[in-house]
Design a protein around this motif. Structure first.
Motif, short mmCIF file in Angstrom:
data_model
loop_
_atom_site.label_atom_id
_atom_site.label_comp_id
_atom_site.label_asym_id
_atom_site.label_seq_id
_atom_site.Cartn_x
_atom_site.Cartn_y
_atom_site.Cartn_z
N MET A 1 0.85 -1.20 0.00
CA MET A 1 0.00 0.00 0.00
C MET A 1 0.88 1.25 0.00
N VAL A 2 0.80 2.08 1.07
CA VAL A 2 1.61 3.30 1.11
C VAL A 2 2.38 3.40 2.42
N THR A 3 3.48 4.10 2.32
CA THR A 3 4.31 4.43 3.46
C THR A 3 4.30 5.95 3.60
N ILE A 4 4.18 6.44 4.82
CA ILE A 4 4.18 7.88 5.08
C ILE A 4 5.53 8.23 5.70
N SER A 5 6.14 9.32 5.23
CA SER A 5 7.42 9.77 5.76
C SER A 5 7.44 11.28 5.89
N ASP A 6 8.14 11.76 6.92
CA ASP A 6 8.36 13.20 7.05
C ASP A 6 9.83 13.57 6.78
N LYS A 7 10.54 12.67 6.13
CA LYS A 7 11.94 12.93 5.80
C LYS A 7 12.01 13.72 4.49
N LYS A 8 12.64 14.88 4.56
CA LYS A 8 12.75 15.72 3.35
C LYS A 8 13.47 14.99 2.21
N GLU A 9 14.44 14.16 2.57
CA GLU A 9 15.19 13.47 1.51
C GLU A 9 14.34 12.47 0.75
N ASP A 10 13.19 12.08 1.31
CA ASP A 10 12.28 11.17 0.60
C ASP A 10 11.38 11.90 -0.40
N LEU A 11 11.22 13.21 -0.24
CA LEU A 11 10.31 13.96 -1.11
C LEU A 11 10.76 13.91 -2.57
N ASP A 12 9.81 13.73 -3.45
CA ASP A 12 10.01 13.89 -4.89
C ASP A 12 9.45 15.27 -5.21
N VAL A 13 10.31 16.27 -5.18
CA VAL A 13 9.87 17.66 -5.32
C VAL A 13 9.17 17.88 -6.65
N GLU A 14 9.60 17.21 -7.70
CA GLU A 14 8.94 17.35 -9.00
C GLU A 14 7.51 16.82 -8.92
N ALA A 15 7.30 15.73 -8.21
CA ALA A 15 5.95 15.19 -8.02
C ALA A 15 5.11 16.17 -7.22
N VAL A 16 5.69 16.77 -6.18
CA VAL A 16 4.96 17.75 -5.37
C VAL A 16 4.57 18.95 -6.22
N LEU A 17 5.48 19.43 -7.05
CA LEU A 17 5.17 20.55 -7.94
C LEU A 17 3.99 20.20 -8.85
N ARG A 18 3.99 19.01 -9.43
CA ARG A 18 2.89 18.58 -10.31
C ARG A 18 1.57 18.51 -9.53
N LEU A 19 1.62 17.92 -8.35
CA LEU A 19 0.40 17.80 -7.54
C LEU A 19 -0.17 19.17 -7.19
N LEU A 20 0.68 20.06 -6.71
CA LEU A 20 0.19 21.37 -6.27
C LEU A 20 -0.28 22.24 -7.43
N LYS A 21 0.26 22.04 -8.60
CA LYS A 21 -0.22 22.80 -9.76
C LYS A 21 -1.63 22.39 -10.16
N GLN A 22 -2.08 21.20 -9.70
CA GLN A 22 -3.43 20.73 -9.98
C GLN A 22 -4.43 21.19 -8.93
N ALA A 23 -3.94 21.72 -7.82
CA ALA A 23 -4.80 22.09 -6.70
C ALA A 23 -5.33 23.52 -6.88
N TYR A 24 -6.63 23.71 -6.64
CA TYR A 24 -7.22 25.04 -6.82
C TYR A 24 -6.53 26.08 -5.94
N TRP A 25 -6.06 25.69 -4.77
CA TRP A 25 -5.48 26.65 -3.83
C TRP A 25 -4.02 26.96 -4.11
N ALA A 26 -3.36 26.16 -4.94
CA ALA A 26 -1.92 26.36 -5.15
C ALA A 26 -1.54 26.58 -6.61
N LYS A 27 -2.50 26.53 -7.51
CA LYS A 27 -2.16 26.57 -8.93
C LYS A 27 -1.51 27.88 -9.38
N ASN A 28 -1.68 28.93 -8.63
CA ASN A 28 -1.04 30.21 -8.98
C ASN A 28 0.30 30.44 -8.31
#
Length: 136
Positions: A1-28
């Motif tokens: 299933m999924v694993t949750i982590s708060d380690k910055k080194e685990d973040l896929d910043v490009e994936a985060v950028l893509r996700l947030l660009k789809q969000a109504y509150w962050a697209k701008n």
């Protein structure tokens, strides 16, 4: 299933950028603003256990003493409805760094989700000051 982590080194910043660009509150938000927000926040990611693909993200702004502000909670559309958002929020509010602090958030449409974790609507006390790029 999924694993949750708060380690910055685990973040896929490009994936985060893509996700947030789809969000109504962050697209701008610009990429620079998103990267700066990540740098200065406690961030949580949800990752598929097998492939390590990041499928969800959330940010927490906190003083670690009195209050935390939960924001930018988003699950990739392809993975919604599988309990990932619930697992992510549960992990955050249960985290030993945050679980004794006052939690705040703003949402237009997810009151039901956050209500499951003890968040309550407040009408009388809340105020916001928003920059031009912020979308309500």
């Amino acid at each position: 299933m999924v694993t949750i982590s708060d380690k910055k080194e685990d973040l896929d910043v490009e994936a985060v950028l893509r996700l947030l660009k789809q969000a109504y509150w962050a697209k701008n938000r610009s990429e620079d603003i998103i990267r700066k927000a990540i740098d200065h926040s406690l961030c949580f990611g949800a990752y598929l256990t097998e492939s390590k693909q990041q499928v969800a993200f959330a940010r927490v702004i906190t003083d670690y003493a009195t209050t935390f502000y939960l924001c930018d909670v988003i699950v990739d559309e392809a993975f919604r409805g599988k309990g990932i958002g619930k697992k992510l929020v549960h992990t955050i509010v249960s985290d030993e760094k945050l679980n004794k602090l006052r939690g705040l958030l703003l949402t237009r449409d997810a009151h039901g989700l956050y209500g499951q974790f003890g968040f309550e609507k407040e009408k009388e006390r809340g105020m916001t000051k928003n920059p031009d790029w912020y979308i309500r």
